[in-house]
Design a protein around this motif. Structure first.
Motif, PDB file in Angstrom:
ATOM      1  N   GLN A  65     -13.690  36.564 -38.547  1.00 43.91           N
ATOM      2  CA  GLN A  65     -13.078  36.680 -37.223  1.00 43.91           C
ATOM      3  C   GLN A  65     -13.062  38.114 -36.690  1.00 43.91           C
ATOM      4  OE1 GLN A  65      -9.222  34.702 -37.181  1.00 43.91           O
ATOM      5  NE2 GLN A  65      -9.897  33.514 -38.954  1.00 43.91           N
ATOM      6  N   VAL A  70     -18.438  39.841 -36.195  1.00 47.36           N
ATOM      7  CA  VAL A  70     -19.044  38.983 -35.166  1.00 47.36           C
ATOM      8  C   VAL A  70     -20.200  39.691 -34.473  1.00 47.36           C
ATOM      9  CG1 VAL A  70     -18.608  37.813 -32.959  1.00 47.36           C
ATOM     10  CG2 VAL A  70     -16.918  37.668 -34.817  1.00 47.36           C
ATOM     11  N   HIS A  71     -20.031  40.990 -34.176  1.00 47.79           N
ATOM     12  CA  HIS A  71     -21.045  41.750 -33.442  1.00 47.79           C
ATOM     13  C   HIS A  71     -21.957  42.558 -34.352  1.00 47.79           C
ATOM     14  CE1 HIS A  71     -19.315  40.559 -29.625  1.00 47.79           C
ATOM     15  NE2 HIS A  71     -18.121  40.841 -30.124  1.00 47.79           N
TER      16      HIS A  71
END
Length: 98
Positions: A65, A70-71
Protein backbone atom coordinates in the motif's frame (compact mmCIF):
# COMPACT_ATOMS: atom_id res chain seq x y z
CA UNK A 1 8.85 -7.87 14.66
CA UNK A 2 10.23 -6.77 11.33
CA UNK A 3 12.82 -4.41 9.90
CA UNK A 4 11.80 -3.07 6.50
CA UNK A 5 14.67 -1.60 4.50
CA UNK A 6 13.83 0.62 1.55
CA UNK A 7 16.39 1.38 -1.17
CA UNK A 8 15.52 4.14 -3.62
CA UNK A 9 15.76 3.14 -7.26
CA UNK A 10 14.90 6.54 -8.77
CA UNK A 11 16.40 10.05 -8.51
CA UNK A 12 15.65 11.92 -5.29
CA UNK A 13 13.35 14.33 -7.18
CA UNK A 14 10.95 11.45 -7.84
CA UNK A 15 11.18 10.41 -4.19
CA UNK A 16 10.26 13.96 -3.13
CA UNK A 17 7.27 13.95 -5.49
CA UNK A 18 5.72 11.01 -3.57
CA UNK A 19 6.96 11.92 -0.08
CA UNK A 20 3.72 13.47 1.21
CA UNK A 21 1.71 10.38 0.24
CA UNK A 22 4.39 8.12 1.75
CA UNK A 23 4.20 10.07 5.04
CA UNK A 24 0.41 9.67 5.08
CA UNK A 25 0.91 5.92 4.61
CA UNK A 26 3.36 5.87 7.54
CA UNK A 27 0.95 7.80 9.77
CA UNK A 28 -1.85 5.33 9.02
CA UNK A 29 0.28 2.43 10.24
CA UNK A 30 1.65 4.31 13.24
CA UNK A 31 -1.94 5.03 14.25
CA UNK A 32 -2.95 1.37 14.13
CA UNK A 33 0.16 0.20 16.00
CA UNK A 34 2.04 -1.58 13.21
CA UNK A 35 4.89 0.91 12.79
CA UNK A 36 7.16 1.62 15.74
CA UNK A 37 10.05 3.58 14.26
CA UNK A 38 11.05 4.91 10.85
CA UNK A 39 13.51 7.25 9.20
CA UNK A 40 15.86 8.08 6.35
CA UNK A 41 19.14 6.31 5.73
CA UNK A 42 22.25 8.47 5.87
CA UNK A 43 23.29 9.11 3.16
CA UNK A 44 19.77 9.44 1.76
CA UNK A 45 19.58 6.25 -0.27
CA UNK A 46 16.36 4.92 1.26
CA UNK A 47 14.82 4.38 4.67
CA UNK A 48 14.08 1.94 7.47
CA UNK A 49 10.86 0.99 9.23
CA UNK A 50 10.61 -1.10 12.39
CA UNK A 51 7.22 -2.78 12.43
CA UNK A 52 5.20 -5.33 14.32
CA UNK A 53 2.74 -7.69 12.74
CA UNK A 54 1.26 -11.15 13.01
CA UNK A 55 3.39 -12.55 10.17
CA UNK A 56 5.45 -11.68 7.10
CA UNK A 57 2.40 -11.89 4.80
CA UNK A 58 0.67 -9.16 6.79
CA UNK A 59 3.75 -6.92 6.55
CA UNK A 60 4.01 -7.53 2.81
CA UNK A 61 0.32 -6.61 2.37
CA UNK A 62 1.00 -3.37 4.26
CA UNK A 63 4.08 -2.58 2.16
CA UNK A 64 2.05 -3.06 -1.03
CA UNK A 65 0.00 0.00 0.00
CA UNK A 66 3.02 2.31 0.29
CA UNK A 67 3.05 4.90 -2.52
CA UNK A 68 6.80 4.27 -2.84
CA UNK A 69 5.96 0.63 -3.63
CA UNK A 70 2.97 1.42 -5.86
CA UNK A 71 5.00 3.88 -7.97
CA UNK A 72 8.16 1.74 -7.94
CA UNK A 73 10.17 4.36 -6.08
CA UNK A 74 11.97 1.87 -3.82
CA UNK A 75 12.91 -1.76 -3.43
CA UNK A 76 12.00 -3.39 -0.11
CA UNK A 77 13.81 -5.95 2.02
CA UNK A 78 11.90 -7.41 4.98
CA UNK A 79 13.77 -9.06 7.85
CA UNK A 80 11.80 -10.77 10.59
CA UNK A 81 13.39 -10.97 14.02
CA UNK A 82 12.54 -12.01 17.57
CA UNK A 83 13.70 -9.54 20.21
CA UNK A 84 15.71 -11.33 22.89
CA UNK A 85 17.25 -8.31 24.60
CA UNK A 86 16.17 -4.66 24.85
CA UNK A 87 16.36 -1.46 26.83
CA UNK A 88 13.91 -1.35 29.75
CA UNK A 89 12.22 1.67 28.16
CA UNK A 90 10.84 -0.72 25.53
CA UNK A 91 9.41 -3.23 28.03
CA UNK A 92 5.76 -2.33 27.49
CA UNK A 93 6.12 -2.52 23.72
CA UNK A 94 8.02 -5.82 23.68
CA UNK A 95 6.03 -7.51 26.44
CA UNK A 96 2.71 -6.65 24.77
CA UNK A 97 3.82 -8.68 21.71
CA UNK A 98 4.75 -11.85 23.64
Amino acid sequence: MFVISLKYKVPIQQVEHHLEAHRAFLEKYYANGHFLLSGRKVPRTGGLIVASGSDRDEIERIIAQDPFYVHQIADYEVTEFEPTQWDVRLDSMINSKE
